[in-house]
Write an enzyme that holds these catalytic residues in place. Structure first.
Site, PDB file in Angstrom:
ATOM      1  N   THR A   1      -1.372  -7.343   0.172  1.00  0.00           N
ATOM      2  CA  THR A   1      -0.044  -6.919   0.578  1.00  0.00           C
ATOM      3  C   THR A   1       0.691  -8.129   1.144  1.00  0.00           C
ATOM      4  O   THR A   1       0.128  -9.208   1.257  1.00  0.00           O
ATOM      5  CB  THR A   1      -0.105  -5.813   1.660  1.00  0.00           C
ATOM      6  OG1 THR A   1      -0.606  -6.390   2.880  1.00  0.00           O
ATOM      7  CG2 THR A   1      -1.009  -4.671   1.233  1.00  0.00           C
TER       8      THR A   1
ATOM      9  N   LYS B   1      -4.807  -1.093  15.791  1.00  0.00           N
ATOM     10  CA  LYS B   1      -5.551  -0.394  14.741  1.00  0.00           C
ATOM     11  C   LYS B   1      -6.764   0.355  15.308  1.00  0.00           C
ATOM     12  O   LYS B   1      -7.144   1.404  14.786  1.00  0.00           O
ATOM     13  CB  LYS B   1      -5.991  -1.399  13.666  1.00  0.00           C
ATOM     14  CG  LYS B   1      -4.841  -1.905  12.800  1.00  0.00           C
ATOM     15  CD  LYS B   1      -4.088  -0.772  12.130  1.00  0.00           C
ATOM     16  CE  LYS B   1      -3.129  -1.263  11.060  1.00  0.00           C
ATOM     17  NZ  LYS B   1      -2.349  -0.168  10.452  1.00  0.00           N
TER      18      LYS B   1
ATOM     19  N   LEU C   1       0.817  -1.210   0.000  1.00  0.00           N
ATOM     20  CA  LEU C   1       0.000   0.000   0.000  1.00  0.00           C
ATOM     21  C   LEU C   1       0.853   1.264   0.000  1.00  0.00           C
ATOM     22  O   LEU C   1       0.552   2.222  -0.718  1.00  0.00           O
ATOM     23  CB  LEU C   1      -0.922   0.003   1.220  1.00  0.00           C
ATOM     24  CG  LEU C   1      -2.170  -0.876   1.137  1.00  0.00           C
ATOM     25  CD1 LEU C   1      -2.813  -1.012   2.511  1.00  0.00           C
ATOM     26  CD2 LEU C   1      -3.167  -0.305   0.139  1.00  0.00           C
TER      27      LEU C   1
ATOM     28  N   ASP D   1      13.864   4.643  11.630  1.00  0.00           N
ATOM     29  CA  ASP D   1      12.816   3.940  12.376  1.00  0.00           C
ATOM     30  C   ASP D   1      11.842   4.966  12.930  1.00  0.00           C
ATOM     31  O   ASP D   1      12.130   5.662  13.906  1.00  0.00           O
ATOM     32  CB  ASP D   1      13.456   3.136  13.504  1.00  0.00           C
ATOM     33  CG  ASP D   1      12.449   2.316  14.295  1.00  0.00           C
ATOM     34  OD1 ASP D   1      11.246   2.421  14.007  1.00  0.00           O
ATOM     35  OD2 ASP D   1      12.884   1.568  15.193  1.00  0.00           O
ATOM     36  N   ILE D   2      10.659   5.036  12.342  1.00  0.00           N
ATOM     37  CA  ILE D   2       9.693   6.081  12.722  1.00  0.00           C
ATOM     38  C   ILE D   2       8.985   5.771  14.033  1.00  0.00           C
ATOM     39  O   ILE D   2       8.187   6.577  14.513  1.00  0.00           O
ATOM     40  CB  ILE D   2       8.668   6.359  11.587  1.00  0.00           C
ATOM     41  CG1 ILE D   2       8.080   5.063  10.995  1.00  0.00           C
ATOM     42  CG2 ILE D   2       9.355   7.122  10.465  1.00  0.00           C
ATOM     43  CD1 ILE D   2       6.974   4.450  11.765  1.00  0.00           C
TER      44      ILE D   2
ATOM     45  N   TYR E   1      -2.857  -6.700  16.797  1.00  0.00           N
ATOM     46  CA  TYR E   1      -3.071  -5.869  15.608  1.00  0.00           C
ATOM     47  C   TYR E   1      -4.403  -5.120  15.691  1.00  0.00           C
ATOM     48  O   TYR E   1      -4.480  -3.919  15.401  1.00  0.00           O
ATOM     49  CB  TYR E   1      -3.026  -6.766  14.377  1.00  0.00           C
ATOM     50  CG  TYR E   1      -3.241  -6.081  13.054  1.00  0.00           C
ATOM     51  CD1 TYR E   1      -2.239  -5.304  12.480  1.00  0.00           C
ATOM     52  CD2 TYR E   1      -4.427  -6.249  12.360  1.00  0.00           C
ATOM     53  CE1 TYR E   1      -2.433  -4.691  11.247  1.00  0.00           C
ATOM     54  CE2 TYR E   1      -4.633  -5.650  11.125  1.00  0.00           C
ATOM     55  CZ  TYR E   1      -3.629  -4.878  10.574  1.00  0.00           C
ATOM     56  OH  TYR E   1      -3.830  -4.277   9.354  1.00  0.00           O
TER      57      TYR E   1
ATOM     58  N   ASN F   1       1.550   4.724   7.349  1.00  0.00           N
ATOM     59  CA  ASN F   1       1.173   3.452   6.733  1.00  0.00           C
ATOM     60  C   ASN F   1       1.963   2.259   7.260  1.00  0.00           C
ATOM     61  O   ASN F   1       1.502   1.125   7.166  1.00  0.00           O
ATOM     62  CB  ASN F   1       1.369   3.567   5.205  1.00  0.00           C
ATOM     63  CG  ASN F   1       1.268   2.234   4.499  1.00  0.00           C
ATOM     64  OD1 ASN F   1       0.178   1.718   4.275  1.00  0.00           O
ATOM     65  ND2 ASN F   1       2.418   1.661   4.135  1.00  0.00           N
TER      66      ASN F   1
ATOM     67  N   ASP G   1      11.031   3.772   4.495  1.00  0.00           N
ATOM     68  CA  ASP G   1      10.917   2.334   4.694  1.00  0.00           C
ATOM     69  C   ASP G   1      12.185   1.841   5.367  1.00  0.00           C
ATOM     70  O   ASP G   1      13.294   2.129   4.925  1.00  0.00           O
ATOM     71  CB  ASP G   1      10.715   1.594   3.371  1.00  0.00           C
ATOM     72  CG  ASP G   1      10.135   0.205   3.582  1.00  0.00           C
ATOM     73  OD1 ASP G   1       8.934   0.022   3.316  1.00  0.00           O
ATOM     74  OD2 ASP G   1      10.882  -0.681   4.029  1.00  0.00           O
TER      75      ASP G   1
END
Length: 302
Positions: A205, A175, A19, A73-74, A171, A100, A38
């Site tokens: 994905t 989310k 995505l 690394d965000i 997860y 994302n 990334d």
């Protein structure tokens, strides 16, 4: 023809594949300058030997667009701050942040290790919060300096965050947390010219093609590929552009050619006796209210 994101500076996290890659390419096609973030990790979050961000940047440049890669690394304060600084240093400003990045560590709750919980929360939820905080600080400073801000944030939730998913307690919780973060950020940042929305996409994905192999299977030649990640990107580009003015604090489910505005938690049937209930009375009232209420969404996997 004027392109919808012409001249905007856009960050997309986790943009090396899936995505994120589709979003980055779509923004570039619509005239945006893109920071492709990334870390280059596997599905389990372990860094690989080479980040794919550079490949996406090369693809954008080959098409005549402008892009730079960011491999930080965000989910760390330093990485998130450097991400915003990368955009400002390369292109002079920041207009849109698309959060994302993510991965899976699926287990049934009784088998879910604490490390698997922490890792997913870190990348999905903290990995949304820290870039959002860094970008918001930059936009607030711009607004306070008297410079116009028409900023956009697009967060990435999931049907698992909306309805839950069997085997994905970590997860789903992350989310769902992103949805709450989206609502708070939209309320807090509107005064500075920042709009914040979220999507709950369904697409093929690395994360979904194994977990939902049958649903995500590619179609026969010539048929519409409803699960192609590129189907999600047009809505993301619109939300990330000035064309979406006035839209904030919303959640959109998107899959194939379908877009749905999700309405979230709203008050349903209510009973108020004006005094304290006994447990038996509260139970009786609750059963009557449930009988009058809409049934809940089914949890994925049930």
């Amino acid at each position: 023809m004027t392109r919808i994101a012409e001249g905007r500076v856009v960050i997309v996290t986790g943009a090396g594949r899936g995505l994120g890659r589709a979003h980055a390419l779509a923004f570039a096609e619509q005239g945006a300058k893109v920071v492709v973030n990334d870390l280059g990790v596997g599905l389990d979050g372990v860094p690989g030997p080479q980040s794919p961000a550079g490949l996406v940047v090369a693809e954008i440049r080959a098409g005549g667009g402008e892009a730079v890669a960011h491999g930080g690394d965000i989910a760390t304060g330093e990485g998130a701050s450097s991400l915003v600084q990368c955009a400002v240093s390369a292109f002079g400003r920041l207009d849109t942040l698309v959060n994302n990045a993510g991965f899976l560590r699926d287990r049934m709750l009784v088998n879910l290790e604490e490390d698997d919980w922490d890792a997913v929360m870190r990348v999905h939820l903290k990995g949304h919060f820290l870039p959002l905080r860094a970008a918001a600080a930059w936009w607030r400073a711009e607004a306070k300096a008297g410079r116009p801000v028409a900023a956009r944030v697009v967060n990435t939730s999931s049907g698992a965050g909306l309805s839950g998913a069997v085997g994905q307690g970590n997860y789903s919780a992350a989310k769902a947390g992103i949805l709450g973060l989206t609502l708070v950020a939209a309320a807090e940042m509107g005064r500075y010219g920042v709009q914040v929305n979220a999507i709950a996409p369904a697409a093929r994905t690395r994360m979904t093609e194994q977990v939902f192999a049958r649903t995500m299977a590619a179609p026969a030649a010539g048929e519409f590929d409803a699960m192609a990640p590129e189907n999600v990107s047009p809505l993301v580009v619109w939300l990330g552009s000035e064309a979406s003015a006035g839209v904030s604090g919303r959640v959109f489910e998107t899959e194939g050619g379908r877009i749905t505005v999700m309405e979230g938690w709203r008050p349903g049937p209510t009973a108020d006796r004006g005094a304290r209930w006994t447990p038996a009375e509260a139970g009786e009232a609750a059963l009557k209210l449930l009988a009058a209420a809409e049934p809940p969404q089914r949890v994925y996997g049930t």
